[in-house]
Design a protein around this motif. Structure first.
Motif, short mmCIF file in Angstrom:
data_model
loop_
_atom_site.label_atom_id
_atom_site.label_comp_id
_atom_site.label_asym_id
_atom_site.label_seq_id
_atom_site.Cartn_x
_atom_site.Cartn_y
_atom_site.Cartn_z
N ILE A 76 0.70 -1.58 0.03
CA ILE A 76 0.15 0.34 0.00
C ILE A 76 0.48 1.22 -0.18
O ILE A 76 1.82 1.22 0.66
CB ILE A 76 -0.62 -0.53 1.07
N CYS A 77 -0.28 2.35 -0.38
CA CYS A 77 0.64 3.20 -0.93
C CYS A 77 -0.43 4.46 -0.33
O CYS A 77 -0.78 5.24 -1.01
CB CYS A 77 1.68 4.29 -2.37
N VAL A 78 0.58 5.36 1.11
CA VAL A 78 -0.48 6.58 1.04
C VAL A 78 0.17 7.69 0.89
O VAL A 78 1.69 8.18 0.94
CB VAL A 78 -0.23 6.90 2.39
N SER B 177 -1.38 1.14 -12.51
CA SER B 177 -2.04 -0.85 -12.95
C SER B 177 -3.37 -0.96 -11.91
O SER B 177 -4.00 -1.80 -11.80
CB SER B 177 -1.69 -1.60 -13.74
N GLY B 178 -2.69 -0.45 -11.10
CA GLY B 178 -3.48 -0.47 -9.63
C GLY B 178 -4.52 -0.06 -9.09
O GLY B 178 -5.24 0.78 -9.83
N ILE B 179 -5.11 0.11 -7.48
CA ILE B 179 -6.14 0.67 -7.43
C ILE B 179 -6.05 1.86 -6.62
O ILE B 179 -4.98 1.84 -6.06
CB ILE B 179 -7.38 0.06 -6.73
N GLU C 109 -0.32 -5.13 6.88
CA GLU C 109 -0.33 -4.60 5.29
C GLU C 109 1.15 -4.27 5.11
O GLU C 109 2.07 -4.12 6.17
CB GLU C 109 -1.14 -3.92 4.99
N TRP C 110 1.81 -3.82 3.91
CA TRP C 110 3.75 -3.09 3.79
C TRP C 110 3.36 -1.35 3.27
O TRP C 110 2.89 -1.88 1.84
CB TRP C 110 3.98 -4.02 2.97
N VAL C 111 3.24 -1.19 4.25
CA VAL C 111 3.16 0.15 4.13
C VAL C 111 4.22 1.22 3.26
O VAL C 111 5.46 1.66 4.47
CB VAL C 111 1.87 1.57 5.13
N TYR C 112 4.05 1.91 2.00
CA TYR C 112 5.32 3.19 1.99
C TYR C 112 4.07 4.56 2.24
O TYR C 112 2.93 4.76 1.46
CB TYR C 112 5.53 2.76 0.75
N ASP D 205 3.86 0.82 -10.06
CA ASP D 205 2.80 -0.36 -9.89
C ASP D 205 3.09 -1.21 -9.51
O ASP D 205 2.99 -3.00 -9.10
CB ASP D 205 3.58 -0.48 -11.58
N ASN D 206 4.74 -1.05 -7.63
CA ASN D 206 5.05 -2.12 -7.29
C ASN D 206 3.63 -2.08 -5.62
O ASN D 206 3.65 -2.86 -5.17
CB ASN D 206 6.07 -1.71 -6.38
#
Length: 266
Positions: free
Chosen positions: A3-5, A83-85, A24-27, A58-59
């Motif tokens: 997840i990216c925030v 390409s993600g959400i 979750e792994w969060v960036y 896209d990671n």
């Protein structure tokens, strides 16, 4: 999932922290390096940066926008190849829906009904969403909606779905207008109450607490939802004019009925 925030204020930081604690792994991304450093040091995020690396987006499986509404157009344009959400946490949903749909990306609009008048990463709380509602409002496809909805439930939130149009109309009445009332009440009473803060009653403190909310955030909300805010504020002014005329004319029974009627509608 990864997840990216983007945006590590109170809501973005709380979301990042809650998701990280749920496994979750969060960036995290913040323009301020000290914010990123604080978030890593305090285990709010796994890693972070001060800028988006478009070659690496896209990671991520999901990217959450937790920035001011005025920045949405810029970010959604930059992320149109993702390409993600793409999701968000904004208080006006038509903005996110319109921009995201136009870009052609997968998206899910969200608005967690949580938070306080405080701001910044130091006020982040992974438990802030527990038992609170997150409104899911406007999405590109059912599978994306289910993924994002699952993340909110994972950190303790309940979810409810509604259209972006109805969301903005409803939130104008129950959130945006109350903030206008708080800001105007603070300004209109300043001269008479200055120097007497120690004797403020609970009613004044309760109704004006939100006047300490981040100013730029509310500028964006007022402008992005201006059509509903104008209509609802005019309606509020008409109601105030009604009771003002009753008071001017010393209509005791009408005032009593008006107050009793309002109590029935709470």
């Amino acid at each position: 999932m990864k997840i990216c925030v983007i945006g590590l204020g109170q809501i973005g930081g709380s979301l990042a922290s809650g998701l990280r604690q749920s496994g979750e792994w969060v960036y995290g991304i913040s323009k301020k390096k000290e914010t990123v450093d604080y978030a890593i040091r305090n285990n709010i995020i796994d890693d972070g940066a001060t800028e988006i690396n478009l070659r690496e987006i896209d990671n991520f499986d999901v990217i959450f926008l937790a920035v001011h509404l005025g920045l949405y157009e810029e970010y959604i344009k930059r992320l149109r190849q993702f390409s993600g959400i793409l999701s968000d946490v904004g208080s006006v949903k038509r903005t996110f829906y319109t921009l995201s749909k136009k870009s052609g990306i997968r998206f899910v609009g969200c608005h967690p009904i949580a938070g306080t008048e405080k701001s910044g990463i130091t006020s982040a709380d992974p438990n802030i969403f527990k038992g609170k509602y997150c409104i899911i409002s406007g999405w590109s496809d059912k599978s994306s909606k289910e993924v994002v909805e699952g993340l909110w439930k994972k950190i303790g939130a309940e979810t409810i779905c509604m259209s972006p149009k109805y969301h903005d109309k409803l939130l104008c009445a129950i959130s945006h207008l109350p903030h206008i009332i708080a800001f105007t009440l603070v300004n209109s009473t300043y001269g008479i109450r200055k120097g007497y803060k120690e004797i403020f009653g609970g009613s004044f403190r309760d109704i004006t607490r939100v006047a300490q909310s981040p100013a730029q955030m509310w500028v964006d909300i007022f402008l992005q939802n201006s059509d509903y805010i104008i209509k609802q504020t005019e309606k509020q002014l008409a109601e105030m004019q009604k009771i003002l005329m009753m008071i001017k004319n010393k209509q005791k029974n009408k005032i009593l009925k008006y107050i009793m009627k309002s109590k029935e509608k709470i």
